[in-house]
Design an enzyme around this catalytic site. Sequence first.
Site, PDB file in Angstrom:
ATOM      1  N   THR A  96       0.863  -1.178   0.000  1.00 12.66           N
ATOM      2  CA  THR A  96       0.000   0.000   0.000  1.00 12.66           C
ATOM      3  C   THR A  96       0.902   1.231   0.000  1.00 12.66           C
ATOM      4  O   THR A  96       1.601   1.498   0.982  1.00 12.66           O
ATOM      5  CB  THR A  96      -0.919   0.025   1.233  1.00 12.66           C
ATOM      6  OG1 THR A  96      -1.625  -1.217   1.306  1.00 12.66           O
ATOM      7  CG2 THR A  96      -1.914   1.187   1.125  1.00 12.66           C
ATOM      8  N   LYS A 171      -7.849   1.525  -2.631  1.00 10.53           N
ATOM      9  CA  LYS A 171      -7.274   0.978  -1.389  1.00 10.53           C
ATOM     10  C   LYS A 171      -7.168   2.071  -0.314  1.00 10.53           C
ATOM     11  O   LYS A 171      -7.466   1.847   0.860  1.00 10.53           O
ATOM     12  CB  LYS A 171      -5.893   0.382  -1.689  1.00 10.53           C
ATOM     13  CG  LYS A 171      -5.093  -0.043  -0.477  1.00 10.53           C
ATOM     14  CD  LYS A 171      -5.700  -1.227   0.249  1.00 10.53           C
ATOM     15  CE  LYS A 171      -4.844  -1.624   1.457  1.00 10.53           C
ATOM     16  NZ  LYS A 171      -5.497  -2.633   2.294  1.00 10.53           N
TER      17      LYS A 171
HETATM   18  P1  NAP Z   1       5.279  -5.742   8.018  1.00 12.83           P
HETATM   19  O1  NAP Z   1       5.075  -7.088   8.604  1.00 12.83           O
HETATM   20  O2  NAP Z   1       5.649  -4.614   8.903  1.00 12.83           O
HETATM   21  O3  NAP Z   1       6.368  -5.884   6.838  1.00 12.83           O
HETATM   22  C1  NAP Z   1       6.895  -4.741   6.216  1.00 12.83           C
HETATM   23  C2  NAP Z   1       7.889  -5.193   5.167  1.00 12.83           C
HETATM   24  O4  NAP Z   1       8.516  -4.024   4.568  1.00 12.83           O
HETATM   25  C3  NAP Z   1       9.038  -6.044   5.730  1.00 12.83           C
HETATM   26  O5  NAP Z   1       9.431  -6.975   4.758  1.00 12.83           O
HETATM   27  C4  NAP Z   1      10.118  -4.979   5.946  1.00 12.83           C
HETATM   28  O6  NAP Z   1      11.423  -5.519   6.011  1.00 12.83           O
HETATM   29  C5  NAP Z   1       9.920  -4.154   4.709  1.00 12.83           C
HETATM   30  N1  NAP Z   1      10.530  -2.829   4.803  1.00 12.83           N
HETATM   31  C6  NAP Z   1      10.156  -1.797   5.608  1.00 12.83           C
HETATM   32  N2  NAP Z   1      10.951  -0.730   5.397  1.00 12.83           N
HETATM   33  C7  NAP Z   1      11.852  -1.098   4.450  1.00 12.83           C
HETATM   34  C8  NAP Z   1      12.930  -0.437   3.798  1.00 12.83           C
HETATM   35  N3  NAP Z   1      13.236   0.843   4.076  1.00 12.83           N
HETATM   36  N4  NAP Z   1      13.625  -1.118   2.860  1.00 12.83           N
HETATM   37  C9  NAP Z   1      13.307  -2.393   2.547  1.00 12.83           C
HETATM   38  N5  NAP Z   1      12.307  -3.092   3.137  1.00 12.83           N
HETATM   39  C10 NAP Z   1      11.589  -2.441   4.071  1.00 12.83           C
HETATM   40  O7  NAP Z   1       3.994  -5.240   7.229  1.00 12.83           O
HETATM   41  P2  NAP Z   1       2.812  -6.081   6.538  1.00 12.83           P
HETATM   42  O8  NAP Z   1       1.675  -6.163   7.483  1.00 12.83           O
HETATM   43  O9  NAP Z   1       3.380  -7.303   5.913  1.00 12.83           O
HETATM   44  O10 NAP Z   1       2.391  -5.034   5.404  1.00 12.83           O
HETATM   45  C11 NAP Z   1       3.103  -4.945   4.166  1.00 12.83           C
HETATM   46  C12 NAP Z   1       2.288  -4.047   3.233  1.00 12.83           C
HETATM   47  O11 NAP Z   1       0.987  -4.622   3.069  1.00 12.83           O
HETATM   48  C13 NAP Z   1       2.065  -2.625   3.764  1.00 12.83           C
HETATM   49  O12 NAP Z   1       2.093  -1.726   2.696  1.00 12.83           O
HETATM   50  C14 NAP Z   1       0.672  -2.713   4.393  1.00 12.83           C
HETATM   51  O13 NAP Z   1       0.053  -1.448   4.446  1.00 12.83           O
HETATM   52  C15 NAP Z   1      -0.020  -3.679   3.438  1.00 12.83           C
HETATM   53  N6  NAP Z   1      -1.160  -4.458   3.982  1.00 12.83           N
HETATM   54  C16 NAP Z   1      -1.069  -5.048   5.215  1.00 12.83           C
HETATM   55  C17 NAP Z   1      -2.166  -5.810   5.675  1.00 12.83           C
HETATM   56  C18 NAP Z   1      -2.138  -6.479   7.047  1.00 12.83           C
HETATM   57  O14 NAP Z   1      -3.202  -6.955   7.501  1.00 12.83           O
HETATM   58  N7  NAP Z   1      -1.016  -6.587   7.723  1.00 12.83           N
HETATM   59  C19 NAP Z   1      -3.304  -5.962   4.895  1.00 12.83           C
HETATM   60  C20 NAP Z   1      -3.332  -5.371   3.625  1.00 12.83           C
HETATM   61  C21 NAP Z   1      -2.247  -4.619   3.176  1.00 12.83           C
HETATM   62  P3  NAP Z   1      11.988  -6.077   7.444  1.00 12.83           P
HETATM   63  O15 NAP Z   1      11.348  -7.427   7.639  1.00 12.83           O
HETATM   64  O16 NAP Z   1      13.453  -6.152   7.260  1.00 12.83           O
HETATM   65  O17 NAP Z   1      11.564  -5.076   8.501  1.00 12.83           O
END
Ligand code: NAP
Length: 290
Positions: A96, A171
């Site tokens: 997102t 979204k």
């Molecule tokens: P998350 O568990 O916090 O994972 C975030 C990911 O981004 C990790 O792989 C992290 O790497 C990486 N990242 C963050 N900063 C970075 C940087 N500067 N350079 C490279 N990699 C970086 O989040 P998530 O829940 O999986 O969400 C991921 C995406 O999906 C987001 O955009 C979120 O808004 C969207 N989303 C989430 C959900 C939900 O229910 N969780 C639902 C729909 C959409 P590290 O592991 O090294 O920190």
Amino acid sequence: MTKVAFIGLGRMGHGMAGRYLDAGFSVAVWNRSKAKAEGLIARGARWASSPADAADGADAVVTMVADDVAARVVWLGKDGAAATMKAGSLAIECSTVSHQHTLDMARELRGRGLIYIDCPVTGLPQAAATGKLTLLVGAEAVDLDRAKPYLAPIGDVIRHFGAVGTGTVFKLINNLMGAVQIASLAEGVAMAEQAGLDMNLVAEALATGAVASPQVIRHSKRMVARDFSGASFTAALRHKDAAYAVKLADSLLANAPLLGHAAIEAYTRAKAEMPDDDEGRMIEIVSRPK
Ligand code: NAP
């Protein structure tokens, strides 16, 4: 064998990458912190030393990272995926991100002969791990057709809103409305507690009454019980989505979207206090005594 590079193995990305392994794709994975890749490597994924290494030879690159900053790094940074992607291959952005970001990326990647589509998702990590996400796509129809074999493992519903950027517009609308609902629910639950109502009855009435959206149903019992176990969407991510959405709203609507700004204020506090915790813990902030 069809080759996919998957970049970003957080709560969502880990399960999504696993779906490509289950579907028989050759999968290269990269994550900023390698530890999160171990389970996927054990299942047959190739660990890549950088996004560029993951993308080398891939037919499609799929990213699922936190925000605009992370997405720019993994696509266009020094060792970004775009450096090695072959002309005509697909760049599928599931993170997102902001609307402007999708437009910028589409322009920059198209300039390198790549096909960029925005494909943010709805659904929790459990849906990601079982291929049950809803995919919100912005793409030319011909590009979406090409992308469909790479979308099938991760989602069971595709909603195609129009050209690049439109999936992200929807979204952001969706998640801004979610932010408003959850912040508002926290206030309602806190009011009921302060007024001494039977909270089991309140939880049941909220989850079955006229305001019972899926967000209210999901969060009301958890807030009342202060039980935030299980799949999580963090306060920091909710704040990020609301901020991107309000920026878009401010550019589209003559009158400032007041509810959106109020939600950002609420999630600014939540992000400052508990960035990596479940967004539902907003109740703890709202219910604090004066
Ligand atoms: P998350 O568990 O916090 O994972 C975030 C990911 O981004 C990790 O792989 C992290 O790497 C990486 N990242 C963050 N900063 C970075 C940087 N500067 N350079 C490279 N990699 C970086 O989040 P998530 O829940 O999986 O969400 C991921 C995406 O999906 C987001 O955009 C979120 O808004 C969207 N989303 C989430 C959900 C939900 O229910 N969780 C639902 C729909 C959409 P590290 O592991 O090294 O920190």
